[in-house]
Scaffold this motif. Structure first.
Motif, PDB file in Angstrom:
ATOM      1  N   ARG A 172      79.187 -94.993  -1.988  1.00  0.00           N
ATOM      2  CA  ARG A 172      79.550 -93.559  -3.283  1.00  0.00           C
ATOM      3  C   ARG A 172      77.698 -93.816  -4.078  1.00  0.00           C
ATOM      4  O   ARG A 172      77.592 -95.460  -4.645  1.00  0.00           O
ATOM      5  CB  ARG A 172      79.525 -93.422  -3.498  1.00  0.00           C
ATOM      6  N   ALA A 206      71.940 -82.208  -9.073  1.00  0.00           N
ATOM      7  CA  ALA A 206      71.959 -84.067  -9.023  1.00  0.00           C
ATOM      8  C   ALA A 206      71.033 -84.354  -9.300  1.00  0.00           C
ATOM      9  O   ALA A 206      70.160 -84.566  -9.292  1.00  0.00           O
ATOM     10  CB  ALA A 206      72.446 -84.064  -7.096  1.00  0.00           C
ATOM     11  N   ASN A 257      70.004 -92.305  -5.155  1.00  0.00           N
ATOM     12  CA  ASN A 257      70.662 -92.836  -3.143  1.00  0.00           C
ATOM     13  C   ASN A 257      71.067 -94.411  -3.980  1.00  0.00           C
ATOM     14  O   ASN A 257      69.966 -95.341  -4.390  1.00  0.00           O
ATOM     15  CB  ASN A 257      70.056 -92.415  -2.769  1.00  0.00           C
ATOM     16  N   TYR A 260      69.875 -88.645   4.986  1.00  0.00           N
ATOM     17  CA  TYR A 260      70.472 -88.270   3.585  1.00  0.00           C
ATOM     18  C   TYR A 260      70.859 -86.533   3.301  1.00  0.00           C
ATOM     19  O   TYR A 260      69.333 -86.284   3.528  1.00  0.00           O
ATOM     20  CB  TYR A 260      70.193 -89.481   2.557  1.00  0.00           C
ATOM     21  N   THR A 282      71.095 -83.963  -0.534  1.00  0.00           N
ATOM     22  CA  THR A 282      71.334 -83.185  -1.745  1.00  0.00           C
ATOM     23  C   THR A 282      71.660 -82.816  -2.400  1.00  0.00           C
ATOM     24  O   THR A 282      72.210 -81.188  -1.494  1.00  0.00           O
ATOM     25  CB  THR A 282      69.893 -83.675  -2.697  1.00  0.00           C
ATOM     26  N   ARG A 337      79.030 -84.175   0.115  1.00  0.00           N
ATOM     27  CA  ARG A 337      78.700 -85.195   0.081  1.00  0.00           C
ATOM     28  C   ARG A 337      76.868 -85.569   0.200  1.00  0.00           C
ATOM     29  O   ARG A 337      76.543 -84.464   0.277  1.00  0.00           O
ATOM     30  CB  ARG A 337      79.126 -86.199   1.255  1.00  0.00           C
ATOM     31  N   GLU A 338      76.676 -86.409   0.317  1.00  0.00           N
ATOM     32  CA  GLU A 338      75.269 -87.550  -0.082  1.00  0.00           C
ATOM     33  C   GLU A 338      75.042 -86.987   0.938  1.00  0.00           C
ATOM     34  O   GLU A 338      73.234 -87.815   0.970  1.00  0.00           O
ATOM     35  CB  GLU A 338      75.134 -88.354  -1.020  1.00  0.00           C
ATOM     36  N   PRO A 375      67.956 -88.585  -5.808  1.00  0.00           N
ATOM     37  CA  PRO A 375      68.855 -88.203  -5.682  1.00  0.00           C
ATOM     38  C   PRO A 375      68.773 -88.843  -3.462  1.00  0.00           C
ATOM     39  O   PRO A 375      69.886 -89.127  -2.916  1.00  0.00           O
ATOM     40  CB  PRO A 375      69.719 -87.165  -4.962  1.00  0.00           C
TER      41      PRO A 375
END
Length: 328
Positions: A117, A157, A161, A193, A195, A202-203, A266
């Motif tokens: 996270r 966001a 990352n 992944y 945003t 979730r990412e 992100p």
């Protein structure tokens, strides 16, 4: 820490059945270097931990036809010590040795690293992934945003990352294998992944009830690879910016490749602009700097993180210069 149920399944199917249908219901426990900290700080509080450390076939590192397959439970330390990986993927080898501290590398798993996270201090202090005040205004934009995103930061966001390994794997065209109740999926890591648009997302592309089982990296014979990161101190620290360059060259001239930045957005940031600036040219101080400027042309300061734009340019330039002289 809140009370929770602890389970240790013996098969992948049993693990998936125990994960449930919501993020709040359960969480996967592998190395635990990130999850346990979040639980102790009451940022996340799953009702069940599913310990996957005893699942078979997730600790192997195999050479297959034209690729390397790595189980999600292989630790970063084991990968850093793997001589085949060091030969085939030198930029990944360097990033693994730079990651965290020896103690954490010996516990942290590859799958856990890819799914960790954000390190955003608003999130880590329980204010949410997209922290807002009572008026609905972003706390990040109003507050201390020194380490937040300079690319892809149009909102909502603004975190970066946190993985230093995923951008390198993306540069090598890696894929992740995901298992769930409805079957398996193969996802290019560049598409893994995302945003999040709201707090319920979730990412990454995992759904509740799914786990990462393997990472597949295709061989890139003859590729030129370079990795560079900028951090505030030589000791264990998260970088301010990283860059991985994997280039296909002929006669000293760039034909194609990937330039992927980390810690600046992100998601791991794939820069098509940097490659476009290099194709048909040799990598020199001047062309590498031009590519770095192209990569950060769309960067935007949030107020206190303007320095990250300059730092990221340095990472791009030096990764490209390393790649140009390092044939894998």
């Amino acid at each position: 820490m809140r009370p929770f149920e602890y389970t240790t399944p013996k098969s992948k199917e049993q693990a998936i059945s125990l994960l449930g249908n919501s993020w709040e219901e359960s969480a996967v426990l592998a190395g635990g270097t990130d999850l346990l900290t979040l639980m102790k700080d009451d940022v996340v509080h799953p009702r069940r931990l599913v310990n996957v450390k005893q699942l078979p076939n997730l600790r192997a590192v195999k050479e297959e036809a034209g690729e390397m397959r790595i189980g999600a439970l292989v630790t970063l330390g084991e990968l850093a010590d793997n001589p085949i990986l060091a030969h085939r993927f030198p930029a990944l080898h360097e990033a693994l040795w730079e990651a965290a501290s020896p103690q954490i590398r010996n516990m942290a798993t590859l799958g856990g690293n890819l799914c960790q996270r954000p390190r955003c201090w608003y999130f880590r202090n329980g204010m949410g992934l997209l922290p807002k005040d009572e008026k609905g205004e972003s706390l990040v934009l109003k507050g201390d945003n020194r380490y937040h995103a300079v690319l892809g930061n149009d909102g909502p966001a603004y975190f970066v990352n946190p993985s230093t390994i995923s951008p390198v794997l993306i540069a090598y065209n890696a894929q992740v294998l995901v298992a769930g109740g409805s079957g398996g999926r193969v996802i290019p890591l560049s598409e893994f992944y995302r945003t999040p648009a709201n707090e319920s997302e979730r990412e990454f592309a995992l759904k509740p009830g799914e786990i990462v089982t393997d990472v597949i990296i295709p061989y890139a014979p003859g590729a030129h690879a370079g990795y560079y990161e900028v951090r505030q101190k030589e000791a264990f620290d998260w970088p301010m910016a990283t860059c991985t360059a994997v280039l296909k060259m002929s006669g000293g001239v760039v034909q194609s490749g990937h330039v992927v930045l980390g810690q600046v957005a992100p998601i791991p940031w794939v820069s098509q602009e940097a490659i476009a600036a290099l194709v048909g040219k040799a990598v020199t101080e001047e062309t590498a700097m031009a590519a770095a400027n192209a990569a950060l042309a769309g960067a935007k300061s949030l107020g206190k993180n303007k320095y990250k734009i300059t730092v990221a340019k340095v990472a791009v330039k030096r990764a490209l210069l390393k790649a140009s002289g390092a044939k894998a």
